[in-house]
Enzyme design. Structure first.
Site, PDB file in Angstrom:
ATOM      1  N   HIS A 293     -12.643  55.465  56.245  1.00 21.22           N
ATOM      2  CA  HIS A 293     -12.597  55.776  54.807  1.00 21.22           C
ATOM      3  C   HIS A 293     -13.944  55.590  54.118  1.00 21.22           C
ATOM      4  O   HIS A 293     -14.095  55.956  52.957  1.00 21.22           O
ATOM      5  CB  HIS A 293     -11.573  54.873  54.115  1.00 21.22           C
ATOM      6  CG  HIS A 293     -10.160  55.205  54.467  1.00 21.22           C
ATOM      7  ND1 HIS A 293      -9.220  54.237  54.744  1.00 21.22           N
ATOM      8  CD2 HIS A 293      -9.529  56.393  54.610  1.00 21.22           C
ATOM      9  CE1 HIS A 293      -8.066  54.822  55.024  1.00 21.22           C
ATOM     10  NE2 HIS A 293      -8.232  56.119  54.970  1.00 21.22           N
ATOM     11  N   HIS A 294     -14.907  54.948  54.793  1.00 22.22           N
ATOM     12  CA  HIS A 294     -16.241  54.709  54.225  1.00 22.22           C
ATOM     13  C   HIS A 294     -16.150  54.004  52.863  1.00 22.22           C
ATOM     14  O   HIS A 294     -16.849  54.368  51.916  1.00 22.22           O
ATOM     15  CB  HIS A 294     -17.026  56.024  54.098  1.00 22.22           C
ATOM     16  CG  HIS A 294     -16.815  56.947  55.244  1.00 22.22           C
ATOM     17  ND1 HIS A 294     -17.126  56.601  56.550  1.00 22.22           N
ATOM     18  CD2 HIS A 294     -16.250  58.178  55.318  1.00 22.22           C
ATOM     19  CE1 HIS A 294     -16.791  57.607  57.348  1.00 22.22           C
ATOM     20  NE2 HIS A 294     -16.250  58.558  56.633  1.00 22.22           N
ATOM     21  N   CYS A 295     -15.251  53.036  52.784  1.00 25.10           N
ATOM     22  CA  CYS A 295     -15.040  52.287  51.533  1.00 25.10           C
ATOM     23  C   CYS A 295     -14.636  53.204  50.373  1.00 25.10           C
ATOM     24  O   CYS A 295     -14.936  52.907  49.214  1.00 25.10           O
ATOM     25  CB  CYS A 295     -16.276  51.476  51.143  1.00 25.10           C
ATOM     26  SG  CYS A 295     -16.814  50.354  52.433  1.00 25.10           S
ATOM     27  N   ALA A 296     -13.994  54.326  50.685  1.00 27.12           N
ATOM     28  CA  ALA A 296     -13.602  55.272  49.636  1.00 27.12           C
ATOM     29  C   ALA A 296     -12.223  55.841  49.949  1.00 27.12           C
ATOM     30  O   ALA A 296     -12.044  57.046  50.099  1.00 27.12           O
ATOM     31  CB  ALA A 296     -14.640  56.384  49.516  1.00 27.12           C
ATOM     32  N   MET A 297     -11.239  54.932  50.049  1.00 26.54           N
ATOM     33  CA  MET A 297      -9.889  55.371  50.418  1.00 26.54           C
ATOM     34  C   MET A 297      -9.274  56.338  49.391  1.00 26.54           C
ATOM     35  O   MET A 297      -8.635  57.315  49.778  1.00 26.54           O
ATOM     36  CB  MET A 297      -8.997  54.150  50.594  1.00 26.54           C
ATOM     37  CG  MET A 297      -7.664  54.470  51.221  1.00 26.54           C
ATOM     38  SD  MET A 297      -6.797  52.929  51.560  1.00 26.54           S
ATOM     39  CE  MET A 297      -5.309  53.597  52.299  1.00 26.54           C
TER      40      MET A 297
END
Lengths: 118, 130
Positions: free
Chosen positions: A74-78
């Site tokens: 998610h690259h810290c972007a859920m």
């Protein structure tokens, strides 16, 4: 800081922009691959994408097997992944040391993914 | 590392044997690996002796997670719930036939975590009834 200052931040930016544009051009050649986000000129040195055939973690693992390091998840972007309706994405990033040959290797790896999951 | 994508795993991923939902079922449980987006649900039917008569999985995830869930739901049919509780990480790795690093281990073990949560849930219910 000395290292980056020696290169010059404009040169750092220019190289990153050049690599990103090259990568996005090459990624657009891969059938069934979807790139998320704006065109090359409006982004930093990262490109998140997904492939129709394989889950982003499987893509990352196969790229790893040929020495290409990417991030998957998610690259810290859920929230944006939920909005896009994808479980995760694979993300390649570029910096001052990235070369077009490495991006070519990334593309070769993506064809390897297609071969394995065909 | 190509071993990770051995024929068996790709085959299970593309042609799962026990993918689906069981309606009715005796218990079901669902969980995810929030950091990577894998989500697995497992439905189980048991007979009067608490022996598994059918199991199925659904959800989404990478090839490792899906193949592991498919192998596990097939493996547990015919086993008692006590036997299911004894299934270990090593059993899963043996079924998959591969070695995994810590990150992918979470993918491989998600289905076991889901199944055990379901099994212990039904036990809890029995305890409550006694």
């Amino acid at each position: 800081m000395d290292f980056l200052g020696g290169l010059g931040m404009q040169a750092v930016h220019a190289h990153e922009a050049e690599m990103t544009e090259y990568a996005m051009d090459r990624l657009s050649e891969v059938p069934g691959l979807r790139v998320y986000g704006p065109p090359a000129a409006e982004r930093g040195g990262v490109v998140a994408f997904s492939m129709a055939e394989a889950h982003p973690h499987d893509v990352a693992q196969i790229l790893d097997s040929i020495g290409v390091a990417v991030r998957a998840g998610h690259h810290c972007a859920m929230p944006i992944h939920e909005k896009l309706g994808v479980p995760a994405t694979t993300r390649a990033s570029f910096y001052v040391y990235t070369t077009t040959a490495e991006i070519d290797r990334l593309i070769d790896g993506l064809y390897k993914v297609k071969h394995i999951f065909a | 590392m190509d071993d990770l994508y051995r024929e068996q795993i790709i085959d299970r991923f593309k042609n799962p044997r026990s993918r689906g939902m069981l309606d009715p079922h005796d218990f079901t449980y669902e969980d995810d690996n929030p950091l990577c987006g894998d989500r697995i649900r497992i439905d189980v039917r048991v007979d009067a002796d608490n022996r598994v008569t059918a199991a199925a999985f659904s959800g989404q995830g990478c090839a490792i997670a899906q193949a592991s869930a498919d192998l596990l739901t097939e493996f547990v049919v015919g086993k008692t719930l006590d036997e299911v509780k004894q299934i270990s990480k090593d059993d899963i790795l043996e079924m998959l036939g591969i070695e995994l690093g810590p990150v992918r281990l979470k993918c491989a073990l998600l289905s076991l975590k889901v199944l055990k949560a379901g099994v212990y849930g039904i036990d809890q219910l029995e305890v409550d009834l006694i």
